[in-house]
Motif scaffolding. Structure first.
Motif, PDB file in Angstrom:
ATOM      1  N   THR A  19      22.479  31.259 -22.364  1.00  0.00           N
ATOM      2  CA  THR A  19      23.264  32.485 -22.265  1.00  0.00           C
ATOM      3  C   THR A  19      24.765  32.217 -22.274  1.00  0.00           C
ATOM      4  O   THR A  19      25.538  32.960 -22.890  1.00  0.00           O
ATOM      5  CB  THR A  19      22.896  33.255 -20.985  1.00  0.00           C
ATOM      6  OG1 THR A  19      21.506  33.583 -21.022  1.00  0.00           O
ATOM      7  CG2 THR A  19      23.712  34.537 -20.860  1.00  0.00           C
ATOM      8  N   ARG A  26      23.585  33.123 -33.385  1.00  0.00           N
ATOM      9  CA  ARG A  26      22.595  33.353 -32.328  1.00  0.00           C
ATOM     10  C   ARG A  26      21.334  32.526 -32.586  1.00  0.00           C
ATOM     11  O   ARG A  26      20.227  32.934 -32.268  1.00  0.00           O
ATOM     12  CB  ARG A  26      22.238  34.835 -32.278  1.00  0.00           C
ATOM     13  CG  ARG A  26      23.383  35.764 -31.950  1.00  0.00           C
ATOM     14  CD  ARG A  26      23.706  35.783 -30.486  1.00  0.00           C
ATOM     15  NE  ARG A  26      22.634  36.360 -29.690  1.00  0.00           N
ATOM     16  CZ  ARG A  26      22.652  36.432 -28.353  1.00  0.00           C
ATOM     17  NH1 ARG A  26      23.690  35.944 -27.681  1.00  0.00           N
ATOM     18  NH2 ARG A  26      21.656  36.977 -27.692  1.00  0.00           N
ATOM     19  N   ARG A  27      21.484  31.338 -33.126  1.00  0.00           N
ATOM     20  CA  ARG A  27      20.350  30.474 -33.409  1.00  0.00           C
ATOM     21  C   ARG A  27      20.150  29.525 -32.232  1.00  0.00           C
ATOM     22  O   ARG A  27      20.964  28.625 -32.012  1.00  0.00           O
ATOM     23  CB  ARG A  27      20.592  29.693 -34.703  1.00  0.00           C
ATOM     24  CG  ARG A  27      20.836  30.573 -35.915  1.00  0.00           C
ATOM     25  CD  ARG A  27      21.176  29.740 -37.143  1.00  0.00           C
ATOM     26  NE  ARG A  27      22.395  28.962 -36.924  1.00  0.00           N
ATOM     27  CZ  ARG A  27      23.624  29.401 -37.212  1.00  0.00           C
ATOM     28  NH1 ARG A  27      23.786  30.602 -37.722  1.00  0.00           N
ATOM     29  NH2 ARG A  27      24.675  28.650 -36.989  1.00  0.00           N
ATOM     30  N   PHE A  28      19.070  29.694 -31.505  1.00  0.00           N
ATOM     31  CA  PHE A  28      18.868  28.896 -30.295  1.00  0.00           C
ATOM     32  C   PHE A  28      18.788  27.413 -30.617  1.00  0.00           C
ATOM     33  O   PHE A  28      19.186  26.560 -29.807  1.00  0.00           O
ATOM     34  CB  PHE A  28      17.597  29.352 -29.565  1.00  0.00           C
ATOM     35  CG  PHE A  28      16.313  28.834 -30.152  1.00  0.00           C
ATOM     36  CD1 PHE A  28      15.768  27.627 -29.756  1.00  0.00           C
ATOM     37  CD2 PHE A  28      15.635  29.569 -31.118  1.00  0.00           C
ATOM     38  CE1 PHE A  28      14.586  27.151 -30.299  1.00  0.00           C
ATOM     39  CE2 PHE A  28      14.453  29.111 -31.662  1.00  0.00           C
ATOM     40  CZ  PHE A  28      13.929  27.899 -31.251  1.00  0.00           C
ATOM     41  N   PHE A  84      19.404  33.784 -37.690  1.00  0.00           N
ATOM     42  CA  PHE A  84      18.370  33.469 -36.705  1.00  0.00           C
ATOM     43  C   PHE A  84      17.027  34.049 -37.130  1.00  0.00           C
ATOM     44  O   PHE A  84      16.940  35.033 -37.852  1.00  0.00           O
ATOM     45  CB  PHE A  84      18.759  34.014 -35.326  1.00  0.00           C
ATOM     46  CG  PHE A  84      19.273  35.432 -35.349  1.00  0.00           C
ATOM     47  CD1 PHE A  84      18.406  36.508 -35.477  1.00  0.00           C
ATOM     48  CD2 PHE A  84      20.634  35.691 -35.267  1.00  0.00           C
ATOM     49  CE1 PHE A  84      18.868  37.807 -35.509  1.00  0.00           C
ATOM     50  CE2 PHE A  84      21.116  36.996 -35.305  1.00  0.00           C
ATOM     51  CZ  PHE A  84      20.231  38.052 -35.419  1.00  0.00           C
ATOM     52  N   PRO A  87      15.061  35.999 -31.787  1.00  0.00           N
ATOM     53  CA  PRO A  87      16.200  36.463 -30.984  1.00  0.00           C
ATOM     54  C   PRO A  87      16.543  35.460 -29.886  1.00  0.00           C
ATOM     55  O   PRO A  87      15.657  35.021 -29.141  1.00  0.00           O
ATOM     56  CB  PRO A  87      15.702  37.794 -30.391  1.00  0.00           C
ATOM     57  CG  PRO A  87      14.599  38.235 -31.283  1.00  0.00           C
ATOM     58  CD  PRO A  87      13.955  36.980 -31.789  1.00  0.00           C
ATOM     59  N   GLN A  88      17.797  35.096 -29.798  1.00  0.00           N
ATOM     60  CA  GLN A  88      18.205  34.194 -28.722  1.00  0.00           C
ATOM     61  C   GLN A  88      17.928  34.813 -27.358  1.00  0.00           C
ATOM     62  O   GLN A  88      17.614  34.115 -26.398  1.00  0.00           O
ATOM     63  CB  GLN A  88      19.693  33.873 -28.850  1.00  0.00           C
ATOM     64  CG  GLN A  88      20.208  32.910 -27.789  1.00  0.00           C
ATOM     65  CD  GLN A  88      21.685  32.612 -27.937  1.00  0.00           C
ATOM     66  OE1 GLN A  88      22.173  32.420 -29.045  1.00  0.00           O
ATOM     67  NE2 GLN A  88      22.407  32.592 -26.835  1.00  0.00           N
ATOM     68  N   GLU A  89      18.000  36.131 -27.284  1.00  0.00           N
ATOM     69  CA  GLU A  89      17.751  36.834 -26.029  1.00  0.00           C
ATOM     70  C   GLU A  89      16.311  36.665 -25.561  1.00  0.00           C
ATOM     71  O   GLU A  89      16.004  36.876 -24.388  1.00  0.00           O
ATOM     72  CB  GLU A  89      18.063  38.324 -26.212  1.00  0.00           C
ATOM     73  CG  GLU A  89      18.127  39.133 -24.933  1.00  0.00           C
ATOM     74  CD  GLU A  89      19.293  38.732 -24.043  1.00  0.00           C
ATOM     75  OE1 GLU A  89      19.144  38.843 -22.812  1.00  0.00           O
ATOM     76  OE2 GLU A  89      20.338  38.311 -24.560  1.00  0.00           O
ATOM     77  N   TYR A 131      28.827  41.574 -30.103  1.00  0.00           N
ATOM     78  CA  TYR A 131      29.884  40.620 -30.400  1.00  0.00           C
ATOM     79  C   TYR A 131      30.536  40.998 -31.726  1.00  0.00           C
ATOM     80  O   TYR A 131      29.863  41.372 -32.686  1.00  0.00           O
ATOM     81  CB  TYR A 131      29.329  39.192 -30.521  1.00  0.00           C
ATOM     82  CG  TYR A 131      28.716  38.651 -29.261  1.00  0.00           C
ATOM     83  CD1 TYR A 131      29.335  38.834 -28.030  1.00  0.00           C
ATOM     84  CD2 TYR A 131      27.516  37.945 -29.286  1.00  0.00           C
ATOM     85  CE1 TYR A 131      28.780  38.329 -26.869  1.00  0.00           C
ATOM     86  CE2 TYR A 131      26.942  37.435 -28.125  1.00  0.00           C
ATOM     87  CZ  TYR A 131      27.583  37.635 -26.925  1.00  0.00           C
ATOM     88  OH  TYR A 131      27.028  37.146 -25.770  1.00  0.00           O
ATOM     89  N   LEU A 153      27.368  41.066 -34.258  1.00  0.00           N
ATOM     90  CA  LEU A 153      26.101  40.659 -33.662  1.00  0.00           C
ATOM     91  C   LEU A 153      25.813  41.591 -32.486  1.00  0.00           C
ATOM     92  O   LEU A 153      26.651  41.733 -31.593  1.00  0.00           O
ATOM     93  CB  LEU A 153      26.176  39.211 -33.160  1.00  0.00           C
ATOM     94  CG  LEU A 153      26.293  38.111 -34.214  1.00  0.00           C
ATOM     95  CD1 LEU A 153      26.699  36.796 -33.560  1.00  0.00           C
ATOM     96  CD2 LEU A 153      24.984  37.940 -34.960  1.00  0.00           C
ATOM     97  N   GLU A 174      17.558  41.690 -32.186  1.00  0.00           N
ATOM     98  CA  GLU A 174      18.939  41.342 -32.489  1.00  0.00           C
ATOM     99  C   GLU A 174      19.225  41.602 -33.964  1.00  0.00           C
ATOM    100  O   GLU A 174      18.332  41.492 -34.813  1.00  0.00           O
ATOM    101  CB  GLU A 174      19.222  39.872 -32.145  1.00  0.00           C
ATOM    102  CG  GLU A 174      19.059  39.560 -30.665  1.00  0.00           C
ATOM    103  CD  GLU A 174      19.515  38.159 -30.297  1.00  0.00           C
ATOM    104  OE1 GLU A 174      20.074  37.466 -31.176  1.00  0.00           O
ATOM    105  OE2 GLU A 174      19.332  37.776 -29.135  1.00  0.00           O
ATOM    106  N   GLN A 176      22.282  40.929 -37.085  1.00  0.00           N
ATOM    107  CA  GLN A 176      23.499  40.271 -37.553  1.00  0.00           C
ATOM    108  C   GLN A 176      23.979  40.964 -38.822  1.00  0.00           C
ATOM    109  O   GLN A 176      23.203  41.194 -39.742  1.00  0.00           O
ATOM    110  CB  GLN A 176      23.221  38.797 -37.853  1.00  0.00           C
ATOM    111  CG  GLN A 176      24.348  38.081 -38.593  1.00  0.00           C
ATOM    112  CD  GLN A 176      24.005  36.650 -38.915  1.00  0.00           C
ATOM    113  OE1 GLN A 176      24.081  35.785 -38.064  1.00  0.00           O
ATOM    114  NE2 GLN A 176      23.599  36.388 -40.149  1.00  0.00           N
TER     115      GLN A 176
END
Length: 247
Positions: A19, A26-28, A84, A87-89, A131, A153, A174, A176
């Motif tokens: 986070t 947003r690519r984990f 991504f 989702p990074q979330e 973002y 984003l 998410e 983009q």
């Protein structure tokens, strides 16, 4: 024989790190480079571990294979370096094992990246974000064009109980939106003088030197359902959808 201990050199990145640490997008899996010996390949942009090619890095999400069967690396192939696919979330944590992993992982002479998605809990919880990186925040290049693109984003997540102590849900989405200014240039026109013999062709190609906008839009959605029995056993199902359009 039940294996109760295992020694593996690896790095664990939890939800707090995912986070708060900054990445470009947003690519984990961009966080993988925080692990020792992990670098980004210059040519294909994939994650290389212990000097192996990026296609030899194995990716797992919730214990299931998430490798791209054609390109190698994470599902989405080389295109996932710019958009991504999860989702990074939705990522709770992930582990990077660089060597000494068990044979159950297989299919990899490089490292193994194992990601775990978030699940619901007894309390309703969620998050939302937006973002913006505007092109005017960057300097102009030698041709007086912006060096940055407009990047938007946004997305969020929501999780909670369906039945307390038993059934839970979680979802994350998410989006983009990227708009990058570009310009068509023909280098030969810079070194070829316009003459009566080539005027028609020279003027035609010169007319094609126009600005255009490069787009890169991505959408990723993850949904998860969990059921927990009183004995501690848990059953879960996860659905993931991703789409990338660019021109």
């Amino acid at each position: 024989l039940i294996e109760v201990t295992r020694t593996e050199p690896g790095t664990v990145l939890n939800d707090r790190a995912i986070t708060n640490l900054p990445i470009n997008g947003r690519r984990f899996h961009d966080f993988v480079t925080l692990a020792p010996t992990a670098v980004v390949e210059g040519r294909r942009g994939q994650i290389s571990i212990l000097g192996q090619r990026g296609i030899n890095t194995s990716i797992n999400v919730d214990g299931a294979d998430y490798n791209e069967p054609f390109f190698g690396g994470i599902r989405g192939g080389e295109r996932s370096n710019f958009a991504f696919t999860v989702p990074q979330e939705a990522i709770a944590e992930f582990q990077v094992v660089i060597a000494g992993y068990a044979a159950e992982f297989g299919r990899s002479t490089g490292g193994v990246v194992t990601a775990i998605t978030k699940s619901g809990a007894n309390d309703l919880h969620g998050a939302a974000f937006y973002y913006l990186r505007h092109k005017e925040l960057g300097v102009k290049d030698a041709r007086n064009f912006q060096s940055l693109e407009n990047r938007h984003l946004y997305g969020g997540s929501l999780g909670g109980p369906i039945r307390r102590e038993r059934m839970f849900f979680f979802g994350a989405a998410e989006q983009q939106v990227i708009r990058t200014p570009r310009q068509v240039f023909f280098q030969t026109l810079r070194t070829t003088a316009r003459t009566a013999a080539n005027a028609e062709g020279w003027d035609y190609f010169k007319s094609l030197e126009e600005p255009f906008t490069n787009t890169n839009d991505a959408t990723a959605v993850t949904g998860r359902f969990d059921y927990q029995w009183s004995g501690g056993h848990r059953l879960f199902g996860r659905y993931n959808h991703s789409r990338n359009t660019a021109q």
